[in-house]
Design a protein around this motif. Structure first.
Motif, mmCIF file in Angstrom:
data_model
loop_
_atom_site.group_PDB
_atom_site.id
_atom_site.type_symbol
_atom_site.label_atom_id
_atom_site.label_comp_id
_atom_site.label_asym_id
_atom_site.label_seq_id
_atom_site.Cartn_x
_atom_site.Cartn_y
_atom_site.Cartn_z
ATOM 1 N N SER A 34 -12.425 -6.455 -9.978
ATOM 2 C CA SER A 34 -11.799 -5.245 -10.318
ATOM 3 C C SER A 34 -10.625 -5.092 -9.445
ATOM 4 N N TYR A 35 -9.351 -4.843 -10.140
ATOM 5 C CA TYR A 35 -8.077 -4.812 -9.291
ATOM 6 C C TYR A 35 -7.603 -3.428 -9.298
ATOM 7 N N VAL A 36 -7.309 -2.704 -8.277
ATOM 8 C CA VAL A 36 -6.554 -1.418 -8.166
ATOM 9 C C VAL A 36 -5.535 -1.410 -7.505
ATOM 10 N N ASN A 37 -4.192 -0.962 -8.019
ATOM 11 C CA ASN A 37 -2.881 -0.833 -7.233
ATOM 12 C C ASN A 37 -2.812 0.546 -6.738
ATOM 13 N N ILE A 38 -2.319 0.232 -5.279
ATOM 14 C CA ILE A 38 -2.409 1.459 -4.436
ATOM 15 C C ILE A 38 -0.888 1.446 -3.975
ATOM 16 N N SER A 39 -0.202 2.690 -4.058
ATOM 17 C CA SER A 39 1.062 3.109 -3.715
ATOM 18 C C SER A 39 1.225 4.116 -2.614
ATOM 19 N N ILE A 40 1.579 3.770 -1.476
ATOM 20 C CA ILE A 40 1.738 4.714 -0.309
ATOM 21 C C ILE A 40 3.300 5.354 -0.517
ATOM 22 N N GLY A 41 3.396 6.427 -0.694
ATOM 23 C CA GLY A 41 4.748 7.301 -0.779
ATOM 24 C C GLY A 41 5.061 7.856 0.360
ATOM 25 N N GLU A 42 5.461 9.077 0.065
ATOM 26 C CA GLU A 42 5.740 10.083 1.127
ATOM 27 C C GLU A 42 4.560 10.594 1.994
ATOM 28 N N LEU A 43 4.332 10.436 3.229
ATOM 29 C CA LEU A 43 3.194 10.862 3.887
ATOM 30 C C LEU A 43 3.465 12.313 4.642
ATOM 31 N N ILE A 63 -19.135 2.192 0.972
ATOM 32 C CA ILE A 63 -18.057 2.781 1.434
ATOM 33 C C ILE A 63 -17.332 1.693 2.194
ATOM 34 N N PHE A 64 -15.956 1.732 2.137
ATOM 35 C CA PHE A 64 -15.122 0.886 3.087
ATOM 36 C C PHE A 64 -13.806 1.653 3.399
ATOM 37 N N ARG A 65 -13.209 1.050 4.685
ATOM 38 C CA ARG A 65 -11.835 1.280 5.082
ATOM 39 C C ARG A 65 -10.986 0.450 5.448
ATOM 40 N N PHE A 66 -9.832 0.651 5.001
ATOM 41 C CA PHE A 66 -8.563 -0.543 5.669
ATOM 42 C C PHE A 66 -7.668 0.543 6.194
ATOM 43 N N ASP A 67 -7.046 -0.121 7.390
ATOM 44 C CA ASP A 67 -5.939 0.534 8.226
ATOM 45 C C ASP A 67 -4.585 -0.161 7.731
ATOM 46 N N VAL A 68 -3.690 0.636 7.300
ATOM 47 C CA VAL A 68 -2.477 0.061 7.078
ATOM 48 C C VAL A 68 -1.260 0.920 7.680
ATOM 49 N N PRO A 69 0.070 0.370 7.830
ATOM 50 C CA PRO A 69 0.928 0.997 8.622
ATOM 51 C C PRO A 69 1.323 2.145 7.720
ATOM 52 N N ARG A 70 1.807 3.245 8.537
ATOM 53 C CA ARG A 70 2.226 4.617 8.031
ATOM 54 C C ARG A 70 3.451 4.734 7.492
ATOM 55 N N HIS A 71 3.831 3.948 6.538
ATOM 56 C CA HIS A 71 5.419 3.996 5.751
ATOM 57 C C HIS A 71 4.895 3.556 4.438
ATOM 58 N N LYS A 72 6.183 3.752 3.475
ATOM 59 C CA LYS A 72 5.878 3.437 2.077
ATOM 60 C C LYS A 72 5.512 1.830 1.936
ATOM 61 N N ALA A 73 4.749 1.666 1.013
ATOM 62 C CA ALA A 73 4.294 0.479 0.572
ATOM 63 C C ALA A 73 3.408 0.293 -0.663
ATOM 64 N N ASN A 74 3.311 -0.901 -1.139
ATOM 65 C CA ASN A 74 2.305 -1.037 -2.305
ATOM 66 C C ASN A 74 1.309 -2.127 -1.965
ATOM 67 N N LEU A 118 -7.117 3.985 4.719
ATOM 68 C CA LEU A 118 -7.469 3.992 3.120
ATOM 69 C C LEU A 118 -8.838 4.033 3.031
ATOM 70 N N LYS A 119 -9.569 4.844 2.550
ATOM 71 C CA LYS A 119 -11.199 5.020 2.471
ATOM 72 C C LYS A 119 -11.413 5.237 0.851
ATOM 73 N N LEU A 135 -7.838 -6.554 0.780
ATOM 74 C CA LEU A 135 -6.525 -5.773 0.808
ATOM 75 C C LEU A 135 -5.408 -6.833 0.643
ATOM 76 N N LEU A 136 -4.662 -6.688 -0.524
ATOM 77 C CA LEU A 136 -3.666 -7.741 -0.849
ATOM 78 C C LEU A 136 -2.300 -7.144 -0.901
ATOM 79 N N SER A 137 -1.397 -7.783 -0.539
ATOM 80 C CA SER A 137 0.081 -7.339 -0.568
ATOM 81 C C SER A 137 0.360 -7.117 -1.959
ATOM 82 N N SER A 138 1.650 -6.597 -2.169
ATOM 83 C CA SER A 138 2.243 -6.503 -3.421
ATOM 84 C C SER A 138 2.600 -7.713 -4.354
ATOM 85 N N ASP A 139 2.369 -9.002 -3.234
ATOM 86 C CA ASP A 139 2.592 -10.233 -3.670
ATOM 87 C C ASP A 139 1.397 -11.113 -3.857
ATOM 88 N N SER A 140 0.123 -10.227 -3.686
ATOM 89 C CA SER A 140 -1.062 -10.781 -3.853
ATOM 90 C C SER A 140 -1.639 -11.831 -2.525
#
Length: 480
Positions: A97-106, A73-84, A25-26, A45-50
């Motif tokens: 500032s808080y931004v919600n990220i949703s990883i759907g179908e890749l 510029i920053f980057r985070f590496d996360v697993p390649r599957h659905k997650a919030n 994620l960039k 980078l926080l999980s859905s439960d903060s």
């Protein structure tokens, strides 16, 4: 034993493959007002439960064309599957500032996802009143660059950029707007490092409020070819004056107008409006007057009586300037359009006595001129970069000139002094009913009329492309 080894190898291979299945994620963090990077931001980078998964400081150092700085510029590496996920950005002086990220179908080969910039809003706080007294340095040298601090100069309220530039040590403005620094001609006037009405810098000098300026830099700027090749080319260098705006005015709208009327039906009107951001700008301006003389007080004018405007001049001028650039420097487009119309009427009456030994003669000259001119000019530039391997520069320009000029000259030489000699009298001197005494004293008469009407068109299109050769510093230039 062989089965155990095979099973262990399969497990290790599976773990290795899983380790490679990451999605990057960039993004970057920018000021919500100026859209400029805010380096040094703490990003988590926080999980859905903060729950905090990873934390970093976005503060990447960069260098380009003898300049350096930091980006967010920053980057985070996360697993390649659905997650919030939740991205939290915090920095002193800004609201978190808080931004919600949703990883759907890749997609099958999607390993990088670029997210929209995260906006930080300034956090305003009321401070107690304090008094600060100090001296300000008017200018200093930073390498080969001379930097002038705009706040160190005392200017009258409502002053424009030209008033500030005239006070800068070593700088002078000529009557036609040309700028010199320590005797060297300043080839281009920039606004925040970008072209502004190239070839007509008086627009910015006379319309940009001085209170918006933070500093003015004078230096040798290398062009896009040098930047693209990573080389300082002497044939791609210009001596420029770069006007940098204060942070509060890096994005917004500027507008000012002026109007006036005086005796003898004199009038003037002026309008200037500019909408700008850090990557785009559009400017409109207009000017109408019949003042004849538009010289500015304080300029080096080298004035002499020959330059004194004559007749009744009516001037109308209008135009706009635009510029749009990509933050990733993939394209840059800018240009301007200007329309002007002038109408000059000139009436000249000359009475002259020629002192001669055999008797004086008397000359009476009457001249009338009307000069009408219309100009339309436009200059544009489009710059494209293709995968950092090739570029293309297109520069179309167009000029149109319409003129309608008329002059009428008539003169008469007499052996005796005449009174009330008008153009009509000289023109009708042989007409029936004219006074005979005038015809008897006439020595000679001369008449001349000139009429010039026409159109002029001029256009050009230049194209230049530079292609890098793989594996070397060589390149190919294509010019059309």
């Amino acid at each position: 034993m062989r089965k155990l080894i095979t099973l262990s190898f399969a497990i290790l291979l599976s773990v290795a493959c899983m380790g490679q299945e990451k999605l990057t994620l960039k993004s970057r963090v920018v000021d919500s007002k100026t859209r400029n990077d805010v380096p040094g931001v703490t990003v988590q980078l926080l999980s859905s439960d903060s729950t905090v998964i990873e934390s970093l400081v976005a503060n990447n150092h960069w260098t380009r064309d003898d300049q350096e700085g930091y980006s967010s510029i920053f980057r985070f590496d996360v697993p390649r599957h659905k997650a919030n996920y939740i991205i939290r950005a915090s920095f002193l002086g800004y609201k978190t500032s808080y931004v919600n990220i949703s990883i759907g179908e890749l997609k099958k080969r999607e390993y990088l996802r670029e997210l929209p910039p995260i906006m930080l809003r300034p956090d305003s706080k009321m401070l107690q009143e304090v008094s600060v007294v100090g001296s300000k340095v008017k200018f200093y040298h930073k390498g080969d660059t001379v930097v002038y601090n705009a706040d160190a100069f005392v200017l009258a309220e409502g002053s424009m950029l030209d008033a500030l530039v005239r006070q800068m040590p070593g700088v002078e403005i000529k009557k036609d707007g040309r700028i010199y620094h320590n005797g060297q001609f300043v080839e281009n006037l920039l606004l925040n490092g970008k072209d502004f009405f190239r070839g007509n810098q008086e627009v910015m000098l006379e319309n940009l409020p001085s209170y918006t300026v933070k500093q003015i830099k004078i230096y040798n700027k290398y062009g896009k070819k040098s930047e693209f090749l990573g080389q300082k080319r002497q044939d791609d260098k210009t001596y420029v004056m770069d006007v940098n705006l204060k942070k509060d005015y890096s994005i917004g709208l500027l507008a000012n107008m002026e109007g006036g009327a005086g005796t003898n039906d004199r009038y003037l009107g002026r309008l200037f409006a500019m909408r700008y951001t850090d990557h785009s700008r559009i400017t409109f301006y207009g000017n109408i007057n019949n003042l004849n003389d538009n010289r500015k007080p304080g300029r080096d004018s080298d004035w002499n009586p020959v330059d004194m405007p004559k007749g009744d001049n009516k001037e109308k001028l209008g135009g706009f300037d635009y510029a749009v650039s990509d933050r990733n420097q993939k394209f840059d487009i800018n240009g301007n359009v200007q329309v002007s119309h002038s109408n000059q009427k000139l009436i000249t009456n000359t009475d002259r006595v020629n002192f001669l030994q055999k008797g004086n003669t008397f000359d009476y000259e009457r001249q009338r001129e009307t000069l009408k001119n219309f100009h339309l000019t436009t200059n544009n530039q489009l710059y494209l970069v293709f995968n950092k391997k090739a570029n293309l520069l297109l520069q179309p320009s167009f000029q149109y000139h319409k003129f309608d000029n008329y002059s009428n000259y008539i003169s008469g030489t007499f052996s005796s002094m005449q009174y009330g000699v008008s153009r009509e009298l000289l023109d009708n001197i042989y007409a029936v009913g004219s006074e005979q005494i005038i015809r008897q004293s006439l020595i000679n008469r001369y008449k001349k009329e000139r009429l010039g009407k026409g159109h002029q068109l001029k256009g050009s299109l230049s194209a230049v492309s530079t292609i890098k050769l793989k594996g070397s510093d060589d390149y190919i230039n294509l010019i059309a």
